[in-house]
Write a protein that holds these residues in place. Structure first.
Motif, PDB file in Angstrom:
ATOM      1  N   ILE A  96      32.617  56.253  19.670  1.00 44.46           N
ATOM      2  CA  ILE A  96      33.347  57.398  20.207  1.00 44.46           C
ATOM      3  C   ILE A  96      34.705  56.898  20.697  1.00 44.46           C
ATOM      4  O   ILE A  96      34.777  56.065  21.601  1.00 44.46           O
ATOM      5  CB  ILE A  96      32.576  58.062  21.361  1.00 44.46           C
ATOM      6  CG1 ILE A  96      31.249  58.640  20.853  1.00 44.46           C
ATOM      7  CG2 ILE A  96      33.421  59.160  22.014  1.00 44.46           C
ATOM      8  CD1 ILE A  96      30.375  59.223  21.936  1.00 44.46           C
TER       9      ILE A  96
ATOM     10  N   LYS B 279      36.541  48.418  21.176  1.00 44.20           N
ATOM     11  CA  LYS B 279      37.510  48.902  22.157  1.00 44.20           C
ATOM     12  C   LYS B 279      38.286  47.731  22.769  1.00 44.20           C
ATOM     13  O   LYS B 279      39.507  47.826  22.994  1.00 44.20           O
ATOM     14  CB  LYS B 279      36.790  49.706  23.244  1.00 44.20           C
ATOM     15  CG  LYS B 279      36.131  50.985  22.738  1.00 44.20           C
ATOM     16  CD  LYS B 279      35.428  51.733  23.844  1.00 44.20           C
ATOM     17  CE  LYS B 279      34.583  52.876  23.306  1.00 44.20           C
ATOM     18  NZ  LYS B 279      35.342  53.851  22.520  1.00 44.20           N
TER      19      LYS B 279
ATOM     20  N   ASP C 280      38.235  57.700  22.452  1.00 43.94           N
ATOM     21  CA  ASP C 280      38.760  58.690  23.389  1.00 43.94           C
ATOM     22  C   ASP C 280      40.073  58.178  23.985  1.00 43.94           C
ATOM     23  O   ASP C 280      40.310  56.967  24.069  1.00 43.94           O
ATOM     24  CB  ASP C 280      37.734  58.941  24.506  1.00 43.94           C
ATOM     25  CG  ASP C 280      38.074  60.153  25.336  1.00 43.94           C
ATOM     26  OD1 ASP C 280      38.803  59.988  26.339  1.00 43.94           O
ATOM     27  OD2 ASP C 280      37.632  61.270  24.994  1.00 43.94           O
ATOM     28  N   THR C 281      40.905  59.111  24.426  1.00 41.75           N
ATOM     29  CA  THR C 281      42.195  58.738  25.007  1.00 41.75           C
ATOM     30  C   THR C 281      42.034  57.981  26.328  1.00 41.75           C
ATOM     31  O   THR C 281      42.971  57.307  26.776  1.00 41.75           O
ATOM     32  CB  THR C 281      43.052  59.989  25.265  1.00 41.75           C
ATOM     33  OG1 THR C 281      42.306  60.905  26.080  1.00 41.75           O
ATOM     34  CG2 THR C 281      43.420  60.675  23.953  1.00 41.75           C
ATOM     35  N   THR C 282      40.860  58.069  26.936  1.00 43.04           N
ATOM     36  CA  THR C 282      40.631  57.378  28.225  1.00 43.04           C
ATOM     37  C   THR C 282      40.081  55.966  28.046  1.00 43.04           C
ATOM     38  O   THR C 282      39.820  55.276  29.041  1.00 43.04           O
ATOM     39  CB  THR C 282      39.641  58.190  29.081  1.00 43.04           C
ATOM     40  OG1 THR C 282      38.364  58.260  28.413  1.00 43.04           O
ATOM     41  CG2 THR C 282      40.166  59.606  29.327  1.00 43.04           C
ATOM     42  N   ASP C 283      39.890  55.527  26.796  1.00 45.52           N
ATOM     43  CA  ASP C 283      39.223  54.245  26.550  1.00 45.52           C
ATOM     44  C   ASP C 283      39.898  53.067  27.256  1.00 45.52           C
ATOM     45  O   ASP C 283      39.215  52.213  27.842  1.00 45.52           O
ATOM     46  CB  ASP C 283      39.154  53.970  25.037  1.00 45.52           C
ATOM     47  CG  ASP C 283      38.047  54.753  24.356  1.00 45.52           C
ATOM     48  OD1 ASP C 283      37.220  55.362  25.067  1.00 45.52           O
ATOM     49  OD2 ASP C 283      37.990  54.752  23.116  1.00 45.52           O
TER      50      ASP C 283
END
Length: 254
Positions: free
Chosen positions: A45, A77, A47-50
């Motif tokens: 997944i 990540k 996500d911009t918050t990674d």
């Protein structure tokens, strides 16, 4: 190396995605024919918050990984945002030796592994000696249960970093094999695979006419609830030991 062929002529279907070819070789050494037909597909997944979530990891005392899929997604990540092992100074807990090996391969040191590789045993045995309140982060998939968050006596946060979906193409191929091959074993390594098989294959082929193997008691429970009879379950919850247990069973009934 096995010196007898208890799986001679046996078609052995792996419903997960083996991370090593070792288990296929083991099936062949026992005389069997291995097939990889993953019933689930795993995707990271993104996500911009990674990046922010990765940087927050250093503020936790422990990171908990229960699968190799979580390790793979987490490492992806880290590489994407150039985060090093040294920047994540937490202690690491892993459910299972294969998950621990995946963590060690990318440079982590694993401080805790439960004696039985399942979340329900993990929460009973995970007892760090620190007296202070611990902050723990559970790196999980979208189908993970709530037992780690609910039953550990610490402040537990969760980060969902991968998702699991059904592989319907594998279901159709497996149905054809079960219809045409006389001696077949289906090995299940997760409740998720059981659910996909139950919904896609069981209405066509049922639960009889082939051997059913479960990697551990959680998967066994899912199979029993789905109406299956579990023929094989190893004492140590790995695919290698599941294949060894299958070979012993086949030898006993020959």
């Amino acid at each position: 190396m096995p010196e007898w062929w208890p799986l001679q002529g046996e078609t052995v279907i792996f419903t997960g995605t083996p991370k090593s070819l070792e288990v296929f070789d083991l099936v062949r050494q026992y005389g069997g024919i291995p097939y990889s037909m993953p019933l689930i597909q795993v995707n990271e997944i993104v996500d911009t918050t990674d990046e922010n979530e990765l940087k927050r990891c250093a503020g936790f005392d422990w990171l908990i990984f229960t699968s190799q899929s979580a390790v793979k997604a987490f490492h992806s990540k880290m590489e994407r945002f150039n985060i090093t092992i040294q920047q994540i100074s937490c202690q690491i807990a892993a459910v299972g030796t294969q998950t621990a090996a995946a963590l060690e391969k990318i440079g982590f040191s694993v401080e805790f592994i439960p004696s039985i590789f399942s979340a329900d045993v993990f929460v009973k045995q995970f007892k760090p000696t620190d007296d202070r309140e611990l902050r723990v982060l559970f790196l999980k998939g979208n189908l993970a249960g709530s037992i780690i968050r609910e039953e550990l006596p610490f402040q537990v946060e969760e980060w969902t970093i991968y998702e699991t979906g059904a592989r319907l193409d594998s279901v159709n191929t497996m149905i054809e094999l079960l219809k045409t091959e006389a001696n077949t074993t289906v090995l299940f390594a997760s409740p998720s695979a059981v659910h996909v098989f139950e919904e896609g294959a069981v209405p066509v082929v049922g639960w009889k006419g082939y051997t059913v193997g479960a990697i551990g008691h959680v998967t066994e429970k899912a199979l029993l609830e789905a109406g299956a009879v579990v023929d094989v379950k190893p004492e140590i919850y790995t695919l290698k030991e599941l294949v060894n247990a299958l070979a012993r069973r086949k030898e006993e009934i020959q």
